[in-house]
Design a protein around this motif. Sequence first.
Motif, PDB file in Angstrom:
ATOM      1  N   UNK A  10      18.626  26.444   2.928  1.00  0.00           N
ATOM      2  CA  UNK A  10      19.049  25.345   2.049  1.00  0.00           C
ATOM      3  C   UNK A  10      19.423  24.109   2.861  1.00  0.00           C
ATOM      4  N   UNK A  11      20.116  24.304   3.976  1.00  0.00           N
ATOM      5  CA  UNK A  11      20.508  23.179   4.834  1.00  0.00           C
ATOM      6  C   UNK A  11      19.278  22.493   5.408  1.00  0.00           C
ATOM      7  N   UNK A  12      18.304  23.275   5.865  1.00  0.00           N
ATOM      8  CA  UNK A  12      17.072  22.697   6.398  1.00  0.00           C
ATOM      9  C   UNK A  12      16.326  21.919   5.327  1.00  0.00           C
ATOM     10  N   UNK A  13      16.285  22.450   4.116  1.00  0.00           N
ATOM     11  CA  UNK A  13      15.633  21.752   3.016  1.00  0.00           C
ATOM     12  C   UNK A  13      16.322  20.447   2.691  1.00  0.00           C
ATOM     13  N   UNK A  14      17.661  20.465   2.671  1.00  0.00           N
ATOM     14  CA  UNK A  14      18.427  19.247   2.402  1.00  0.00           C
ATOM     15  C   UNK A  14      18.167  18.196   3.467  1.00  0.00           C
ATOM     16  N   UNK A  15      18.196  18.616   4.729  1.00  0.00           N
ATOM     17  CA  UNK A  15      17.983  17.669   5.823  1.00  0.00           C
ATOM     18  C   UNK A  15      16.561  17.117   5.788  1.00  0.00           C
ATOM     19  N   UNK A  16      15.579  17.953   5.497  1.00  0.00           N
ATOM     20  CA  UNK A  16      14.199  17.459   5.473  1.00  0.00           C
ATOM     21  C   UNK A  16      13.973  16.477   4.324  1.00  0.00           C
ATOM     22  N   UNK A  17      14.693  16.646   3.218  1.00  0.00           N
ATOM     23  CA  UNK A  17      14.552  15.734   2.082  1.00  0.00           C
ATOM     24  C   UNK A  17      15.289  14.417   2.306  1.00  0.00           C
ATOM     25  N   UNK A  18      16.356  14.442   3.080  1.00  0.00           N
ATOM     26  CA  UNK A  18      17.220  13.275   3.231  1.00  0.00           C
ATOM     27  C   UNK A  18      17.336  12.809   4.680  1.00  0.00           C
ATOM     28  N   UNK A  19      16.344  13.120   5.512  1.00  0.00           N
ATOM     29  CA  UNK A  19      16.454  12.796   6.931  1.00  0.00           C
ATOM     30  C   UNK A  19      16.591  11.302   7.196  1.00  0.00           C
ATOM     31  N   UNK A  20      15.914  10.469   6.423  1.00  0.00           N
ATOM     32  CA  UNK A  20      16.032   9.027   6.626  1.00  0.00           C
ATOM     33  C   UNK A  20      17.448   8.536   6.344  1.00  0.00           C
ATOM     34  N   UNK A  21      18.048   9.041   5.283  1.00  0.00           N
ATOM     35  CA  UNK A  21      19.416   8.631   4.946  1.00  0.00           C
ATOM     36  C   UNK A  21      20.416   9.111   6.001  1.00  0.00           C
ATOM     37  N   UNK A  22      20.210  10.315   6.498  1.00  0.00           N
ATOM     38  CA  UNK A  22      21.104  10.856   7.524  1.00  0.00           C
ATOM     39  C   UNK A  22      21.002  10.011   8.789  1.00  0.00           C
ATOM     40  N   UNK A  23      19.777   9.657   9.182  1.00  0.00           N
ATOM     41  CA  UNK A  23      19.583   8.842  10.388  1.00  0.00           C
ATOM     42  C   UNK A  23      20.155   7.434  10.215  1.00  0.00           C
ATOM     43  N   UNK A  24      20.064   6.879   9.003  1.00  0.00           N
ATOM     44  CA  UNK A  24      20.673   5.572   8.758  1.00  0.00           C
ATOM     45  C   UNK A  24      22.186   5.650   8.934  1.00  0.00           C
ATOM     46  N   UNK A  25      22.778   6.739   8.473  1.00  0.00           N
ATOM     47  CA  UNK A  25      24.214   6.939   8.655  1.00  0.00           C
ATOM     48  C   UNK A  25      24.575   7.063  10.123  1.00  0.00           C
ATOM     49  N   UNK A  26      23.767   7.785  10.879  1.00  0.00           N
ATOM     50  CA  UNK A  26      23.996   7.921  12.315  1.00  0.00           C
ATOM     51  C   UNK A  26      23.932   6.549  12.979  1.00  0.00           C
ATOM     52  N   UNK A  27      22.957   5.728  12.600  1.00  0.00           N
ATOM     53  CA  UNK A  27      22.818   4.385  13.173  1.00  0.00           C
ATOM     54  C   UNK A  27      24.019   3.503  12.836  1.00  0.00           C
ATOM     55  N   UNK A  28      24.478   3.555  11.590  1.00  0.00           N
ATOM     56  CA  UNK A  28      25.623   2.725  11.180  1.00  0.00           C
ATOM     57  C   UNK A  28      26.884   3.120  11.941  1.00  0.00           C
ATOM     58  N   UNK A  29      27.129   4.405  12.036  1.00  0.00           N
ATOM     59  CA  UNK A  29      28.309   4.863  12.766  1.00  0.00           C
ATOM     60  C   UNK A  29      28.168   4.522  14.247  1.00  0.00           C
ATOM     61  N   UNK A  30      26.970   4.692  14.783  1.00  0.00           N
ATOM     62  CA  UNK A  30      26.731   4.364  16.189  1.00  0.00           C
ATOM     63  C   UNK A  30      26.958   2.896  16.483  1.00  0.00           C
ATOM     64  N   UNK A  31      26.521   2.022  15.577  1.00  0.00           N
ATOM     65  CA  UNK A  31      26.749   0.592  15.764  1.00  0.00           C
ATOM     66  C   UNK A  31      28.243   0.265  15.740  1.00  0.00           C
ATOM     67  N   UNK A  32      28.959   0.858  14.788  1.00  0.00           N
ATOM     68  CA  UNK A  32      30.397   0.609  14.678  1.00  0.00           C
ATOM     69  C   UNK A  32      31.128   1.077  15.936  1.00  0.00           C
ATOM     70  N   UNK A  33      30.860   2.310  16.339  1.00  0.00           N
ATOM     71  CA  UNK A  33      31.546   2.863  17.511  1.00  0.00           C
ATOM     72  C   UNK A  33      31.078   2.153  18.778  1.00  0.00           C
ATOM     73  N   UNK A  34      29.783   1.823  18.838  1.00  0.00           N
ATOM     74  CA  UNK A  34      29.259   1.116  20.000  1.00  0.00           C
ATOM     75  C   UNK A  34      29.910  -0.234  20.203  1.00  0.00           C
ATOM     76  N   UNK A  35      30.240  -0.919  19.116  1.00  0.00           N
ATOM     77  CA  UNK A  35      30.925  -2.207  19.229  1.00  0.00           C
ATOM     78  C   UNK A  35      32.344  -2.037  19.755  1.00  0.00           C
TER      79      UNK A  35
END
Length: 72
Positions: A10-35
């Motif tokens: 189920x977790x793999x299915x969720x991640x495969x369906x929403x991978x773009x959204x998860x990566x966008x979240x990673x980028x946003x958090x990375x930008x915030x912390x990187x600053x």
Amino acid sequence: MVDFGELKSKAEGFVSEHDDQIKQGIDKVGDFVGNKIGHDKVDPIEEKLSGFVDSLGGNKPEGETPAAPPAV
């Protein structure tokens, strides 16, 4: 009893369906912390997390070739 194989599936299915959204979240958090602490420290972690999302969702990251199966 908990079926961990089913939970993993189920977790793999969720991640495969929403991978773009998860990566966008990673980028946003990375930008915030990187600053706050410096992108040189955060960018490698972002790359690893994005690769993990790709592998968990069954997608291969760009530029990577599939690994050869282990020898028996």
